[in-house]
Motif scaffolding. Structure first.
Motif, PDB file in Angstrom:
ATOM      1  N   LEU A 301     -13.026 -11.235  45.878  1.00 32.49           N
ATOM      2  CA  LEU A 301     -13.452  -9.975  45.275  1.00 32.49           C
ATOM      3  C   LEU A 301     -12.852  -9.876  43.875  1.00 32.49           C
ATOM      4  N   VAL A 302     -13.739  -9.822  42.871  1.00 26.17           N
ATOM      5  CA  VAL A 302     -13.303  -9.695  41.480  1.00 26.17           C
ATOM      6  C   VAL A 302     -13.719  -8.317  40.975  1.00 26.17           C
ATOM      7  N   LEU A 303     -12.730  -7.461  40.726  1.00 23.13           N
ATOM      8  CA  LEU A 303     -12.963  -6.119  40.212  1.00 23.13           C
ATOM      9  C   LEU A 303     -12.853  -6.140  38.695  1.00 23.13           C
ATOM     10  N   GLY A 304     -13.609  -5.299  38.019  1.00 24.62           N
ATOM     11  CA  GLY A 304     -13.574  -5.266  36.569  1.00 24.62           C
ATOM     12  C   GLY A 304     -13.348  -3.871  36.021  1.00 24.62           C
ATOM     13  N   ILE A 305     -12.520  -3.768  34.976  1.00 26.28           N
ATOM     14  CA  ILE A 305     -12.280  -2.520  34.251  1.00 26.28           C
ATOM     15  C   ILE A 305     -12.407  -2.826  32.768  1.00 26.28           C
ATOM     16  N   ALA A 306     -13.047  -1.933  32.002  1.00 24.28           N
ATOM     17  CA  ALA A 306     -13.196  -2.162  30.561  1.00 24.28           C
ATOM     18  C   ALA A 306     -13.160  -0.839  29.817  1.00 24.28           C
ATOM     19  N   GLY A 307     -12.701  -0.898  28.565  1.00 19.40           N
ATOM     20  CA  GLY A 307     -12.663   0.309  27.732  1.00 19.40           C
ATOM     21  C   GLY A 307     -11.277   0.544  27.168  1.00 19.40           C
ATOM     22  N   ARG A 308     -11.047   1.750  26.695  1.00 24.84           N
ATOM     23  CA  ARG A 308      -9.734   2.111  26.152  1.00 24.84           C
ATOM     24  C   ARG A 308      -8.760   2.347  27.307  1.00 24.84           C
ATOM     25  N   LEU A 309      -7.637   1.667  27.255  1.00 29.35           N
ATOM     26  CA  LEU A 309      -6.663   1.735  28.341  1.00 29.35           C
ATOM     27  C   LEU A 309      -5.661   2.856  28.063  1.00 29.35           C
ATOM     28  N   VAL A 310      -6.166   4.077  28.185  1.00 32.53           N
ATOM     29  CA  VAL A 310      -5.365   5.266  27.874  1.00 32.53           C
ATOM     30  C   VAL A 310      -5.401   6.225  29.062  1.00 32.53           C
ATOM     31  N   LYS A 311      -4.546   7.238  28.985  1.00 33.60           N
ATOM     32  CA  LYS A 311      -4.343   8.149  30.109  1.00 33.60           C
ATOM     33  C   LYS A 311      -5.616   8.860  30.537  1.00 33.60           C
ATOM     34  N   ASP A 312      -6.360   9.453  29.561  1.00 38.05           N
ATOM     35  CA  ASP A 312      -7.509  10.270  29.948  1.00 38.05           C
ATOM     36  C   ASP A 312      -8.686   9.448  30.450  1.00 38.05           C
ATOM     37  N   LYS A 313      -8.579   8.126  30.361  1.00 40.50           N
ATOM     38  CA  LYS A 313      -9.592   7.263  30.968  1.00 40.50           C
ATOM     39  C   LYS A 313      -9.239   6.903  32.419  1.00 40.50           C
ATOM     40  N   GLY A 314      -8.181   7.543  32.942  1.00 42.04           N
ATOM     41  CA  GLY A 314      -7.848   7.403  34.356  1.00 42.04           C
ATOM     42  C   GLY A 314      -6.964   6.233  34.709  1.00 42.04           C
ATOM     43  N   HIS A 315      -6.355   5.589  33.724  1.00 41.50           N
ATOM     44  CA  HIS A 315      -5.594   4.376  34.028  1.00 41.50           C
ATOM     45  C   HIS A 315      -4.273   4.623  34.762  1.00 41.50           C
ATOM     46  N   PRO A 316      -3.586   5.755  34.571  1.00 36.82           N
ATOM     47  CA  PRO A 316      -2.423   6.008  35.429  1.00 36.82           C
ATOM     48  C   PRO A 316      -2.800   6.060  36.911  1.00 36.82           C
ATOM     49  N   LEU A 317      -3.928   6.681  37.207  1.00 36.68           N
ATOM     50  CA  LEU A 317      -4.413   6.783  38.586  1.00 36.68           C
ATOM     51  C   LEU A 317      -4.800   5.409  39.125  1.00 36.68           C
ATOM     52  N   MET A 318      -5.540   4.648  38.324  1.00 33.76           N
ATOM     53  CA  MET A 318      -5.984   3.317  38.740  1.00 33.76           C
ATOM     54  C   MET A 318      -4.787   2.382  38.934  1.00 33.76           C
ATOM     55  N   PHE A 319      -3.844   2.451  38.009  1.00 33.29           N
ATOM     56  CA  PHE A 319      -2.654   1.595  38.092  1.00 33.29           C
ATOM     57  C   PHE A 319      -1.890   1.853  39.387  1.00 33.29           C
ATOM     58  N   GLU A 320      -1.660   3.118  39.710  1.00 38.35           N
ATOM     59  CA  GLU A 320      -0.892   3.458  40.905  1.00 38.35           C
ATOM     60  C   GLU A 320      -1.629   3.040  42.177  1.00 38.35           C
ATOM     61  N   ALA A 321      -2.964   3.198  42.188  1.00 36.34           N
ATOM     62  CA  ALA A 321      -3.749   2.785  43.360  1.00 36.34           C
ATOM     63  C   ALA A 321      -3.634   1.285  43.584  1.00 36.34           C
ATOM     64  N   LEU A 322      -3.794   0.500  42.526  1.00 36.24           N
ATOM     65  CA  LEU A 322      -3.681  -0.958  42.647  1.00 36.24           C
ATOM     66  C   LEU A 322      -2.272  -1.380  43.040  1.00 36.24           C
ATOM     67  N   LYS A 323      -1.296  -0.735  42.433  1.00 35.16           N
ATOM     68  CA  LYS A 323       0.104  -1.061  42.729  1.00 35.16           C
ATOM     69  C   LYS A 323       0.389  -0.887  44.222  1.00 35.16           C
ATOM     70  N   GLN A 324      -0.059   0.237  44.792  1.00 32.73           N
ATOM     71  CA  GLN A 324       0.191   0.491  46.210  1.00 32.73           C
ATOM     72  C   GLN A 324      -0.582  -0.467  47.099  1.00 32.73           C
ATOM     73  N   MET A 325      -1.844  -0.742  46.748  1.00 37.09           N
ATOM     74  CA  MET A 325      -2.671  -1.628  47.580  1.00 37.09           C
ATOM     75  C   MET A 325      -2.138  -3.054  47.573  1.00 37.09           C
ATOM     76  N   ILE A 326      -1.681  -3.522  46.422  1.00 35.00           N
ATOM     77  CA  ILE A 326      -1.119  -4.872  46.324  1.00 35.00           C
ATOM     78  C   ILE A 326       0.165  -4.971  47.138  1.00 35.00           C
ATOM     79  N   ARG A 327       0.951  -3.906  47.118  1.00 30.82           N
ATOM     80  CA  ARG A 327       2.230  -3.917  47.838  1.00 30.82           C
ATOM     81  C   ARG A 327       2.035  -3.786  49.350  1.00 30.82           C
TER      82      ARG A 327
END
Length: 497
Positions: A301-327
């Protein structure tokens, strides 16, 4: 003490006023949805079902997106002279949605033979300004203001000079401004003008609420909500100075009519489009992209994200979700990888999750971005900005990929209208993780089927050709109204139905 009490009372009144504005808008929205009949937009209904074969349509009162209609792909014999105002012209990969829309639309109109005059700011390095092979495409550059906007006095003088020039001398048939490129103080003088909105204050209130709900206890509380309510009132007042309004999503079109109280015949929905010659399905290109970046075959499974990597683009939320799932999930850690294309402060944080699970590629040019989309199994847009219509979703769809995005009105009303195209999630950590696990559980077989539906929908509604044809017909309509043309360009018969 008395002064403190007055301040408290004043603050309380402001809060009450804000709550009243939001409540009124919510009640109006609820009542509208209850009274909605067949012309209203229903995300569960396929667009255009209310139309009948050979039906003659009054375009100015057409309630749905013009992308529903099949305008002729052959340019009309009448070549228009079009003025365009845009704050900044895009340069390579450094472009936001507004700039990309301006580039895609007006290059397409230039290809169709129209004479395009673009009034924009000059870059710091003038020699880096892009060149295009169209003799009918003209740029009028001016020094930006200290805030980076067009100097209204300068561009107005430039516009006036071009409005009475040419061989033969000919005024502009239509004027187009990307958002407030041409401000209302000037635009109110023009009856042949259309403005495209790529974000309005009413939408931003939703974004502010989401970000406040997601704020951590360590972060300071934002006090922008009351200010935003005042901004909505300001917009309601000055938006009336623009003759015609183009909404880039069905949701914004509805808001402009109901909340901003602009007459229906002056509001037109034309969804964004992207270049279908660049963004297209290409299995070989995707396979080569994976090989070049060393994506192992064990990653199913290859997931893709693109665009400006800033807060209002939801990256804090995405980062935390991936961090927990990987762990917490060894199987997900072994079989999934995320490709991140873009630039911004969250790029370094994603790198911290480890290259076995997250690969940060940096900003990509359009051709590279198309190969990136072809290399992934699904595209994810976790944006918290309820504004405009994000081009990345449309680009991924034209490349044959399903999409996962935040459940915002513009997205669910115009793009991911059902589960056959992709997935949506309310912007909370728990529900984003649930959506990601569902994608992982569905696997490539299901995702490929959804991707094909997404591609067909993208070609039908979100191509640059489709968007340009709709804008062309709108401009012809506005021009014929302003010039007293005997041929009514605002009547259209969709003979393809």
């Amino acid at each position: 003490m008395a002064r403190d009490n007055k301040a408290m009372i004043s603050g309380f009144r402001c809060l009450c006023a804000f709550i009243f504005v939001i409540s009124a808008c919510s009640i109006a929205s609820f009542l509208y949805s209850c009274q909605c009949t067949s012309p209203c937009h229903d995300p569960g209904r396929e667009w255009g079902q209310s139309l009948t074969p050979n039906q003659t349509i009054d375009l100015l009162s057409f309630p749905e997106a013009w992308n529903n209609l099949n305008f002729p792909q052959v340019p009309p014999p009448w070549r228009m002279k079009i003025a365009v105002f845009v704050k900044k012209w895009p340069h390579r990969s450094q472009a936001g949605g507004l700039e990309r829309h301006a580039l895609t639309l007006h290059l397409e109109l230039a290809k169709r033979g129209h004479e395009i005059h673009i009034f924009t700011t000059s870059p710091i390095n003038a020699s880096s300004f892009p060149k295009y092979p169209f003799p009918n495409l003209h740029f009028h550059l001016s020094k930006p203001t200290a805030a980076g906007y067009l100097d209204q006095s300068t561009v107005w003088d430039q516009f006036q000079a071009q409005n009475s020039s040419g061989s033969p001398r000919r005024p502009f048939d239509v004027v187009h401004t990307e958002s407030v490129g041409l401000m209302h103080t000037r635009s109110r003088k023009l009856t042949n003008l259309a403005v495209s909105w790529h974000g309005i204050a009413y939408e931003t209130i939703h974004s502010d609420i989401i970000q406040e709900l997601l704020r951590s206890p360590e972060e300071p509380q934002a006090y922008s909500l009351t200010e935003r309510a005042v901004k909505v009132v300001e917009e309601v007042k000055f938006f009336r100075s623009y003759a015609h309004h183009v909404a880039t999503s069905d949701h914004v079109g509805d808001v402009l009519k109901r909340v901003y109280m602009i007459p229906e015949e002056r509001v037109h929905v034309i969804l964004n489009g992207v270049d279908e010659e660049i963004f297209r399905s290409d299995f070989k290109a995707g396979k080569n992209f994976r090989r070049n970046f060393g994506i192992p075959k064990s990653k199913t499974l290859v997931l893709g994200i693109a665009g400006r990597l800033v807060k209002d683009k939801g990256h804090p939320l995405m980062f935390e979700a991936l961090k927990q799932m990987i762990r917490e999930n060894a199987k997900f850690r072994e079989t999934a990888i995320v490709l991140v294309a873009g630039d911004g402060p969250w790029g370094s944080r994603y790198r911290g999750l480890g290259s076995n699970n997250v690969l940060v590629l940096g900003p990509l040019e359009q051709a590279q971005l198309a190969r990136f989309y072809n290399a992934i199994d699904i595209f994810i847009n976790p944006t918290l900005r309820a504004q405009g219509l994000d081009h990345t979703l449309l680009e991924a769809m034209l490349c044959g990929k399903p999409v996962l995005a935040t459940r915002l009105a513009s997205i669910t009303g115009s793009v991911i209208v059902n589960g056959n195209v992709g997935y949506t999630f309310p912007p909370t950590l728990e529900l984003l993780k649930r959506a990601l696990y569902r994608v992982w559980s569905d696997g490539r077989g299901v995702l490929e089927k959804k991707g094909e539906v997404a591609r067909q929908r993208g070609l039908q509604f979100f191509s640059a050709t489709k968007m340009a044809a709709a804008y062309e017909r709108l401009f012809l309509c506005i021009s014929s109204m302003s010039g007293g043309d005997t041929e009514n360009q605002c009547q259209f018969e969709d003979s393809s139905r």
